[in-house]
Design a protein around this motif. Structure first.
Motif, PDB file in Angstrom:
ATOM      1  N   GLN A  18       0.752  -1.310  -0.113  1.00 50.66           N
ATOM      2  CA  GLN A  18      -0.007  -0.002   0.052  1.00 50.66           C
ATOM      3  C   GLN A  18       0.952   1.080  -0.151  1.00 50.66           C
ATOM      4  O   GLN A  18       0.525   2.333  -0.889  1.00 50.66           O
ATOM      5  CB  GLN A  18      -0.757  -0.137   1.183  1.00 50.66           C
ATOM      6  N   ARG A  19       1.731   1.379   0.811  1.00 51.11           N
ATOM      7  CA  ARG A  19       2.973   2.326   0.921  1.00 51.11           C
ATOM      8  C   ARG A  19       3.671   2.573  -0.471  1.00 51.11           C
ATOM      9  O   ARG A  19       3.598   3.697  -1.105  1.00 51.11           O
ATOM     10  CB  ARG A  19       3.857   2.148   1.952  1.00 51.11           C
ATOM     11  N   THR A  20       3.953   1.351  -1.070  1.00 47.82           N
ATOM     12  CA  THR A  20       4.598   1.363  -2.317  1.00 47.82           C
ATOM     13  C   THR A  20       3.805   1.996  -3.389  1.00 47.82           C
ATOM     14  O   THR A  20       4.362   2.725  -4.213  1.00 47.82           O
ATOM     15  CB  THR A  20       5.433   0.181  -2.521  1.00 47.82           C
ATOM     16  N   LEU A  21       2.696   1.694  -3.256  1.00 47.79           N
ATOM     17  CA  LEU A  21       1.627   2.079  -4.629  1.00 47.79           C
ATOM     18  C   LEU A  21       1.424   3.470  -4.133  1.00 47.79           C
ATOM     19  O   LEU A  21       1.246   4.316  -5.345  1.00 47.79           O
ATOM     20  CB  LEU A  21       0.472   1.167  -4.461  1.00 47.79           C
ATOM     21  N   ARG A  22       1.207   3.819  -3.298  1.00 50.15           N
ATOM     22  CA  ARG A  22       1.026   5.274  -3.091  1.00 50.15           C
ATOM     23  C   ARG A  22       2.087   6.209  -3.568  1.00 50.15           C
ATOM     24  O   ARG A  22       2.042   7.321  -4.079  1.00 50.15           O
ATOM     25  CB  ARG A  22       0.618   5.554  -1.629  1.00 50.15           C
ATOM     26  N   SER A  23       3.425   5.800  -3.354  1.00 48.38           N
ATOM     27  CA  SER A  23       4.581   6.355  -3.796  1.00 48.38           C
ATOM     28  C   SER A  23       4.382   6.499  -5.394  1.00 48.38           C
ATOM     29  O   SER A  23       4.904   7.308  -5.953  1.00 48.38           O
ATOM     30  CB  SER A  23       5.743   5.686  -3.225  1.00 48.38           C
ATOM     31  N   ILE A  24       4.332   5.143  -5.825  1.00 50.30           N
ATOM     32  CA  ILE A  24       4.423   5.267  -7.385  1.00 50.30           C
ATOM     33  C   ILE A  24       3.114   6.137  -7.983  1.00 50.30           C
ATOM     34  O   ILE A  24       3.349   6.763  -9.036  1.00 50.30           O
ATOM     35  CB  ILE A  24       4.148   3.636  -8.049  1.00 50.30           C
ATOM     36  N   GLY A  25       2.164   5.808  -7.399  1.00 48.71           N
ATOM     37  CA  GLY A  25       0.899   6.539  -7.757  1.00 48.71           C
ATOM     38  C   GLY A  25       1.207   8.173  -7.841  1.00 48.71           C
ATOM     39  O   GLY A  25       0.644   8.832  -8.508  1.00 48.71           O
ATOM     40  N   GLY A  26       1.991   8.658  -6.842  1.00 43.50           N
ATOM     41  CA  GLY A  26       2.211   9.949  -6.607  1.00 43.50           C
ATOM     42  C   GLY A  26       3.181  10.621  -7.859  1.00 43.50           C
ATOM     43  O   GLY A  26       3.145  11.670  -7.947  1.00 43.50           O
ATOM     44  N   THR A  27       3.649   9.759  -8.798  1.00 38.73           N
ATOM     45  CA  THR A  27       4.247  10.159  -9.885  1.00 38.73           C
ATOM     46  C   THR A  27       3.429  10.272 -10.970  1.00 38.73           C
ATOM     47  O   THR A  27       3.924  10.535 -12.033  1.00 38.73           O
ATOM     48  CB  THR A  27       5.526   9.222 -10.003  1.00 38.73           C
ATOM     49  N   ILE A  28       2.303   9.865 -10.972  1.00 42.86           N
ATOM     50  CA  ILE A  28       1.207   9.722 -12.324  1.00 42.86           C
ATOM     51  C   ILE A  28       0.229  11.144 -12.091  1.00 42.86           C
ATOM     52  O   ILE A  28      -0.654  10.976 -11.205  1.00 42.86           O
ATOM     53  CB  ILE A  28       0.593   8.561 -12.265  1.00 42.86           C
ATOM     54  N   ASN A  29       0.623  11.933 -13.095  1.00 40.01           N
ATOM     55  CA  ASN A  29      -0.285  13.037 -13.167  1.00 40.01           C
ATOM     56  C   ASN A  29      -1.795  13.053 -13.613  1.00 40.01           C
ATOM     57  O   ASN A  29      -2.516  13.730 -13.131  1.00 40.01           O
ATOM     58  CB  ASN A  29       0.645  14.088 -14.136  1.00 40.01           C
ATOM     59  N   ASN A  30      -1.942  11.784 -14.269  1.00 37.38           N
ATOM     60  CA  ASN A  30      -3.340  11.921 -14.811  1.00 37.38           C
ATOM     61  C   ASN A  30      -4.133  11.332 -13.812  1.00 37.38           C
ATOM     62  O   ASN A  30      -3.825   9.877 -13.415  1.00 37.38           O
ATOM     63  CB  ASN A  30      -3.693  11.187 -16.194  1.00 37.38           C
ATOM     64  N   VAL A  31      -5.312  11.824 -13.234  1.00 41.38           N
ATOM     65  CA  VAL A  31      -6.171  11.218 -12.327  1.00 41.38           C
ATOM     66  C   VAL A  31      -6.832   9.950 -12.512  1.00 41.38           C
ATOM     67  O   VAL A  31      -6.807   9.047 -11.743  1.00 41.38           O
ATOM     68  CB  VAL A  31      -7.217  12.582 -11.785  1.00 41.38           C
ATOM     69  N   GLY A  32      -7.249   9.836 -13.851  1.00 40.24           N
ATOM     70  CA  GLY A  32      -7.860   8.597 -14.444  1.00 40.24           C
ATOM     71  C   GLY A  32      -6.813   7.441 -14.411  1.00 40.24           C
ATOM     72  O   GLY A  32      -6.976   6.533 -14.072  1.00 40.24           O
TER      73      GLY A  32
END
Length: 183
Positions: A18-32
């Motif tokens: 969960q922590r790792t996915l939040r970190s990776i997701g934080g690098t993606i600018n498109n909300v979708g």
């Protein structure tokens, strides 16, 4: 190095992911795209855990601690037991085959690979080790998790290898059947 990795991955795998996915997701600018990454990762993760537990229940295979300490009783005259052997981590009270941690890791790393490509730099933080490891490929982390469960003394390699493949197959199915891109 093996001990350090065993300590690093003694964290709860669900929390670690969960922590790792939040970190990776934080690098993606498109909300979708970000929402799709989280949703597909969770779908694959949950299905891989179900797959692992169904396999554990069906095969009910002993753990290394039991096999090594009771090696004299396995019916193979060439096996010598070691009644004093202990794993690095306490042995979980459920069957070995297949590895739930590798099912989970295989499913999430494969989902991320399908969405972002294998060659993606990302970081993983471990609370027990209080440190971060940075990987350049999702498959490198998956390789480490296969090895680390052996270093920890809680799985046989075949349980880890099959668990990773099981998780990978679950992710391939989930990505090809759910939340497909509109374009």
């Amino acid at each position: 190095a093996q001990t350090d990795l065993a300590i690093f991955y003694s964290d709860n795998f669900i929390v670690l992911w969960q922590r790792t996915l939040r970190s990776i997701g934080g690098t993606i600018n498109n909300v979708g795209d970000n929402a799709r990454l989280f949703a597909l990762s969770e779908i694959a993760a949950i299905d891989s855990i179900i797959s692992s537990w169904n396999t554990k229940k069906f095969y009910n295979f002993w753990r290394p601690q039991t096999a090594i300490t009771l090696g004299e009783t396995d019916g193979n005259s060439r096996t010598a037991g070691d009644p004093n052997w202990l794993p690095f981590l306490p042995t979980p009270p459920y069957p070995d085959y297949t590895s739930g941690a590798n099912n989970l890791t295989g499913s999430i790393t494969r989902t991320l690979e399908r969405l972002l490509g294998d060659k993606t730099t990302f970081s993983v933080f471990s609370t027990p080790a209080n440190r971060t490891i940075t990987y350049d490929r999702f498959s490198d982390m998956a390789d480490d998790v296969v090895d680390v469960r052996i270093y920890q003394g809680i799985h046989f390699r075949f349980a880890d290898d099959v668990g990773r493949r099981q998780g990978t197959h679950v992710a391939d199915w989930a990505v090809s059947h759910f939340l497909r891109p509109l374009n």
